[in-house]
Design a protein around this motif. Sequence first.
Motif, PDB file in Angstrom:
ATOM      1  N   GLU A  63     -16.690 -11.547  10.421  1.00  0.00           N
ATOM      2  CA  GLU A  63     -17.165 -10.655  11.479  1.00  0.00           C
ATOM      3  C   GLU A  63     -18.299  -9.799  10.948  1.00  0.00           C
ATOM      4  O   GLU A  63     -18.228  -9.300   9.832  1.00  0.00           O
ATOM      5  CB  GLU A  63     -16.039  -9.746  11.967  1.00  0.00           C
ATOM      6  CG  GLU A  63     -14.919 -10.462  12.662  1.00  0.00           C
ATOM      7  CD  GLU A  63     -13.850  -9.503  13.154  1.00  0.00           C
ATOM      8  OE1 GLU A  63     -13.884  -8.311  12.779  1.00  0.00           O
ATOM      9  OE2 GLU A  63     -12.987  -9.942  13.905  1.00  0.00           O
ATOM     10  N   LYS A  64     -19.346  -9.644  11.763  1.00  0.00           N
ATOM     11  CA  LYS A  64     -20.448  -8.750  11.419  1.00  0.00           C
ATOM     12  C   LYS A  64     -20.393  -7.575  12.380  1.00  0.00           C
ATOM     13  O   LYS A  64     -20.390  -7.764  13.593  1.00  0.00           O
ATOM     14  CB  LYS A  64     -21.790  -9.478  11.519  1.00  0.00           C
ATOM     15  CG  LYS A  64     -21.949 -10.563  10.482  1.00  0.00           C
ATOM     16  CD  LYS A  64     -23.295 -11.220  10.565  1.00  0.00           C
ATOM     17  CE  LYS A  64     -23.390 -12.345   9.547  1.00  0.00           C
ATOM     18  NZ  LYS A  64     -24.668 -13.058   9.667  1.00  0.00           N
ATOM     19  N   ARG A  65     -20.335  -6.371  11.803  1.00  0.00           N
ATOM     20  CA  ARG A  65     -20.204  -5.172  12.627  1.00  0.00           C
ATOM     21  C   ARG A  65     -21.442  -4.287  12.486  1.00  0.00           C
ATOM     22  O   ARG A  65     -22.088  -4.270  11.450  1.00  0.00           O
ATOM     23  CB  ARG A  65     -18.972  -4.369  12.202  1.00  0.00           C
ATOM     24  CG  ARG A  65     -17.684  -5.100  12.410  1.00  0.00           C
ATOM     25  CD  ARG A  65     -16.516  -4.275  11.881  1.00  0.00           C
ATOM     26  NE  ARG A  65     -15.267  -4.946  12.145  1.00  0.00           N
ATOM     27  CZ  ARG A  65     -14.452  -4.655  13.152  1.00  0.00           C
ATOM     28  NH1 ARG A  65     -14.767  -3.687  13.976  1.00  0.00           N
ATOM     29  NH2 ARG A  65     -13.342  -5.308  13.333  1.00  0.00           N
ATOM     30  N   GLU A  66     -21.702  -3.552  13.553  1.00  0.00           N
ATOM     31  CA  GLU A  66     -22.756  -2.557  13.541  1.00  0.00           C
ATOM     32  C   GLU A  66     -22.227  -1.319  14.240  1.00  0.00           C
ATOM     33  O   GLU A  66     -21.849  -1.372  15.418  1.00  0.00           O
ATOM     34  CB  GLU A  66     -23.997  -3.080  14.262  1.00  0.00           C
ATOM     35  CG  GLU A  66     -25.178  -2.144  14.171  1.00  0.00           C
ATOM     36  CD  GLU A  66     -26.412  -2.728  14.813  1.00  0.00           C
ATOM     37  OE1 GLU A  66     -27.095  -1.975  15.521  1.00  0.00           O
ATOM     38  OE2 GLU A  66     -26.693  -3.919  14.613  1.00  0.00           O
ATOM     39  N   LYS A  69     -18.759  -1.667  15.916  1.00  0.00           N
ATOM     40  CA  LYS A  69     -18.613  -2.632  17.005  1.00  0.00           C
ATOM     41  C   LYS A  69     -18.932  -4.031  16.477  1.00  0.00           C
ATOM     42  O   LYS A  69     -19.918  -4.226  15.785  1.00  0.00           O
ATOM     43  CB  LYS A  69     -19.570  -2.284  18.145  1.00  0.00           C
ATOM     44  CG  LYS A  69     -19.437  -3.181  19.345  1.00  0.00           C
ATOM     45  CD  LYS A  69     -20.393  -2.757  20.440  1.00  0.00           C
ATOM     46  CE  LYS A  69     -20.318  -3.719  21.607  1.00  0.00           C
ATOM     47  NZ  LYS A  69     -21.318  -3.403  22.640  1.00  0.00           N
ATOM     48  N   VAL A  70     -18.085  -5.005  16.811  1.00  0.00           N
ATOM     49  CA  VAL A  70     -18.292  -6.379  16.360  1.00  0.00           C
ATOM     50  C   VAL A  70     -19.446  -6.981  17.151  1.00  0.00           C
ATOM     51  O   VAL A  70     -19.410  -7.050  18.378  1.00  0.00           O
ATOM     52  CB  VAL A  70     -17.012  -7.222  16.542  1.00  0.00           C
ATOM     53  CG1 VAL A  70     -17.259  -8.652  16.125  1.00  0.00           C
ATOM     54  CG2 VAL A  70     -15.871  -6.630  15.756  1.00  0.00           C
ATOM     55  N   ASN A  71     -20.504  -7.392  16.434  1.00  0.00           N
ATOM     56  CA  ASN A  71     -21.673  -7.987  17.087  1.00  0.00           C
ATOM     57  C   ASN A  71     -21.663  -9.503  17.001  1.00  0.00           C
ATOM     58  O   ASN A  71     -22.160 -10.177  17.883  1.00  0.00           O
ATOM     59  CB  ASN A  71     -22.959  -7.472  16.456  1.00  0.00           C
ATOM     60  CG  ASN A  71     -23.238  -6.043  16.844  1.00  0.00           C
ATOM     61  OD1 ASN A  71     -22.641  -5.525  17.771  1.00  0.00           O
ATOM     62  ND2 ASN A  71     -24.130  -5.407  16.122  1.00  0.00           N
TER      63      ASN A  71
END
Length: 152
Positions: A63-66, A69-71
Motif C-alpha cells: 500500500e502507498k499512502r499519502e 490515506k491509501v492512494n
Amino acid sequence: MKTISKKLLVLCVLAGFASLSTSTMVLAQTKAKAPPPPELEKLDEGPDTGVTIVKPEQRKITEKREKGKVNEVEVKSGKSTYTLRGDPGVGNTAKGTQNGDANRPAMWTVKQFGGPKEVKEAEEIPTLPPAPVSPASASAAAAASSAAASKK
C-alpha cells in the motif's frame, strides 16, 4: 426501623428457600443416567481418488499512502501483478460526479521494461599465429634494417 428489619428477614428466608429448591433440582438431574451411545460400525475405506491438495498462492500486498490515506495498492499474486489506484479529489467535487471520487478498474502489469539486462560474456576474437620466420627471410630483413640504420 422495625418494618425494614422484618422485610429484610422475610427476603432472607425466601432467598434461602429458593437456593434449597434449586440445589435439589440440580441433584435430581445429576442422578439420572444417560443411556450409553450406540455402537458405531467401522466402514471400509474406499479406493484412493488421486486428489492432490495444492497450497494456495502467496499474495503480497503493498500500500502507498499519502497523508494517512491509501492512494495506491499493488497486489502480487503468483505470476500476476495488478494495481488499484484511487481517483485524486479535484477541488470540492462531490462523489459520483465526473471529477469526483469513483471506482477505477484494476491495472494489470503485462510487461515491464528497463529491468536488469543480461550480461553476455565477451567472446575472444580468434587471431592468426605469427608467420614462421625462414632463415633466408630473416637475414634479408636484418640486412634491410641495418642498411636503413646506416643511411641515417
